[in-house]
Design a protein around this motif. Structure first.
Motif, PDB file in Angstrom:
ATOM      1  N   TYR A  35      14.354  54.902  14.519  1.00 47.04           N
ATOM      2  CA  TYR A  35      15.687  55.486  14.492  1.00 47.04           C
ATOM      3  C   TYR A  35      16.158  55.407  13.039  1.00 47.04           C
TER       4      TYR A  35
ATOM      5  N   ALA B 160      15.329  57.557  24.894  1.00 44.79           N
ATOM      6  CA  ALA B 160      16.744  57.412  24.514  1.00 44.79           C
ATOM      7  C   ALA B 160      17.337  56.166  25.170  1.00 44.79           C
ATOM      8  N   SER B 161      16.475  55.191  25.406  1.00 48.17           N
ATOM      9  CA  SER B 161      16.877  53.880  25.889  1.00 48.17           C
ATOM     10  C   SER B 161      15.976  52.897  25.154  1.00 48.17           C
ATOM     11  N   MET B 162      16.544  52.212  24.143  1.00 49.07           N
ATOM     12  CA  MET B 162      15.686  51.409  23.253  1.00 49.07           C
ATOM     13  C   MET B 162      14.862  50.404  24.032  1.00 49.07           C
TER      14      MET B 162
ATOM     15  N   ASN C 149      13.860  60.633  18.019  1.00 48.50           N
ATOM     16  CA  ASN C 149      14.602  61.765  18.580  1.00 48.50           C
ATOM     17  C   ASN C 149      14.341  62.972  17.687  1.00 48.50           C
TER      18      ASN C 149
ATOM     19  N   LYS D 165      21.765  54.521  13.583  1.00 53.68           N
ATOM     20  CA  LYS D 165      22.625  54.385  14.764  1.00 53.68           C
ATOM     21  C   LYS D 165      22.596  52.978  15.348  1.00 53.68           C
ATOM     22  N   LEU D 166      21.457  52.298  15.271  1.00 54.59           N
ATOM     23  CA  LEU D 166      21.287  51.056  16.019  1.00 54.59           C
ATOM     24  C   LEU D 166      21.935  49.882  15.300  1.00 54.59           C
ATOM     25  N   ARG D 167      22.451  48.941  16.113  1.00 49.49           N
ATOM     26  CA  ARG D 167      23.207  47.824  15.561  1.00 49.49           C
ATOM     27  C   ARG D 167      22.277  46.650  15.270  1.00 49.49           C
TER      28      ARG D 167
ATOM     29  N   TRP E 288      10.223  59.817  23.917  1.00 50.26           N
ATOM     30  CA  TRP E 288      11.570  59.390  23.542  1.00 50.26           C
ATOM     31  C   TRP E 288      12.408  59.285  24.814  1.00 50.26           C
TER      32      TRP E 288
ATOM     33  N   ASP F 239      22.175  48.759  27.472  1.00 54.13           N
ATOM     34  CA  ASP F 239      21.657  49.650  26.432  1.00 54.13           C
ATOM     35  C   ASP F 239      21.070  50.903  27.077  1.00 54.13           C
TER      36      ASP F 239
ATOM     37  N   PHE G  28       8.348  52.999  17.034  1.00 58.66           N
ATOM     38  CA  PHE G  28       9.710  53.447  17.392  1.00 58.66           C
ATOM     39  C   PHE G  28      10.489  53.628  16.102  1.00 58.66           C
TER      40      PHE G  28
ATOM     41  N   GLU H 294      20.830  44.691  18.697  1.00 55.12           N
ATOM     42  CA  GLU H 294      19.749  45.622  19.061  1.00 55.12           C
ATOM     43  C   GLU H 294      18.539  45.388  18.138  1.00 55.12           C
TER      44      GLU H 294
HETATM   45  P1  P6P Z   1      19.996  59.227  20.755  1.00 56.62           P
HETATM   46  C1  P6P Z   1      21.247  54.183  23.388  1.00 56.62           C
HETATM   47  O1  P6P Z   1      22.534  54.786  23.221  1.00 56.62           O
HETATM   48  C2  P6P Z   1      20.748  53.807  22.018  1.00 56.62           C
HETATM   49  O2  P6P Z   1      21.624  52.887  21.429  1.00 56.62           O
HETATM   50  C3  P6P Z   1      19.336  53.256  22.101  1.00 56.62           C
HETATM   51  O3  P6P Z   1      19.094  52.587  23.288  1.00 56.62           O
HETATM   52  C4  P6P Z   1      18.475  54.502  21.990  1.00 56.62           C
HETATM   53  O4  P6P Z   1      17.216  54.250  21.401  1.00 56.62           O
HETATM   54  C5  P6P Z   1      19.312  55.424  21.104  1.00 56.62           C
HETATM   55  O5  P6P Z   1      20.670  54.989  21.215  1.00 56.62           O
HETATM   56  C6  P6P Z   1      19.224  56.872  21.558  1.00 56.62           C
HETATM   57  O6  P6P Z   1      19.941  57.628  20.614  1.00 56.62           O
HETATM   58  O7  P6P Z   1      20.644  59.692  19.467  1.00 56.62           O
HETATM   59  O8  P6P Z   1      18.582  59.725  20.902  1.00 56.62           O
HETATM   60  O9  P6P Z   1      20.828  59.506  21.992  1.00 56.62           O
END
Ligand code: P6P
Length: 341
Positions: free
Chosen positions: A268, A250-252, A214, A280-282, A248, A123, A266, A286
């Protein structure tokens, strides 16, 4: 000759799991062994990640995954490590991964077991080439009795998980685990190759002054998120009457690990860019594992309207909006969704 106390006091993952099995009787031997195999596979993935440019696995693989995302070589390698580590043990009926469109039934040459394993093998992989923390997320379900290990068998709410966890490959390599009896963190002792218990029964503070989102997407957010984040940014002069900090990564896994250690919220959310895609997240590999962990640590996790763990999935790669972390802040942003429709 007595063992030096610092070594004898250490609890390894193996010792912890055996004590859990003995104390709670909720950790069947095959689930304990499954967790050990996953943890060992995470050590292997962490080793490959740590090679960086010295290894052969940086850069893109020239392919896309089912999500339409460019696959990194390490995405594919990490997926293969988890499949190969888990296919022969006899604990699993099937696996599912962010990197594979269909489920992976255990091959007939191996015995099948009672569990289903889902994972995001690596991830945050957009951070690989720039040496920012990334990780592995996993979730364990029981295969419904008498059900063939089909995609349908995975369509269970997150509340049915029997174990979940993640590894973070960062300045330290850590393995965080819940089996429904709290959250514990193990740090990799690279010399011994052992996961050592370093943080017991982790708790997320109910209040926080730190949020993760983000912010470049702010013009696309729906009104409840706009309202919530604007209030945070108004700081002491605004209705929250206090200043907030934003992070942020960008790595959950890295953002969630920070929240597990010091609190935070957190987010998204779904946004106007893709009205038919709820964030975006599954859900399966996730949101659900992270929601299980966060709730076990006293936090909260919703999709803006309901508990993430109550959502009944309809497909393997289903996406959901995610709001998780410090309970009072998750409750507030969730309340804004119900007040503003
Ligand atoms: P963005 C990584 O691709 C991920 O799935 C998560 O780990 C993270 O929180 C998110 O997408 C980051 O998304 O749009 O900020 O690049």
């Amino acid at each position: 000759m007595s063992t030096p106390s610092s070594i004898s006091r250490r609890t390894t993952l193996t010792k912890y799991l055996i004590e859990q099995q003995r104390e709670h009787q909720n950790l069947p031997a095959d689930l304990r062994l499954l967790i050990e195999v996953i943890a060992r596979a995470c050590k292997q993935i962490g080793y490959q990640v740590s090679k960086g440019a010295l290894g052969e696995a940086l850069g893109t693989a020239g392919s896309e995954n089912v999500q339409g995302e460019v696959q990194k070589k390490l995405d594919i390698l990490s997926n293969e490590i988890l499949l190969e580590a888990n296919e022969w043990g006899g604990n699993l009926a099937a696996m599912a991964s962010e990197e594979m469109e269909k489920i992976f039934p255990i091959p007939n040459r191996y015995p099948k077991g009672n569990y289903l394993l889902t994972f995001d093998p690596l991830d945050g992989s957009s951070n690989i080439d720039v040496n920012v923390s990334i990780g592995t997320i996993f979730s364990v379900l029981r295969c419904p009795d008498g059900m063939e290990p089909s995609e349908q068998a995975f369509m269970q709410p997150g509340s049915a998980q029997v174990a979940a966890g993640y590894a973070v490959y960062g300045p330290q390599t850590v393995f965080v685990l819940t089996t429904g009896y709290g959250v514990n963190c193990f740090t990799l002792d690279r010399e011994l190759g052992s996961w050592v218990l370093t943080h017991s029964n982790m708790q997320i503070p109910a209040d926080t002054r730190e949020y993760a989102i983000n912010a470049s997407n702010s013009r696309h957010w729906y009104e409840p998120v706009q309202k919530y984040v604007n209030e945070l940014n108004e700081g002491k002069d605004g209705p929250r009457k206090d200043d907030f900090n934003m992070r942020w990564i960008a790595s959950m896994v890295a953002d969630v690990h920070r929240i597990l250690n010091r609190g935070g919220v957190f987010m998204y959310p779904a946004d106007k860019r893709t009205p038919d895609r709820p964030g975006k997240l599954r859900l399966l590999y996730e949101a659900n594992p992270m929601a299980f962990i966060v709730e076990q640590a006293g936090g909260a996790a919703t999709d803006g309207e309901q508990r993430i763990l109550d959502i009944v999935p309809t497909n393997l790669h289903q996406r959901v909006p995610v709001f998780l972390g410090s309970k009072n802040e998750v409750d507030r942003v969730t309340r804004y969704h119900s007040e503003i429709n």
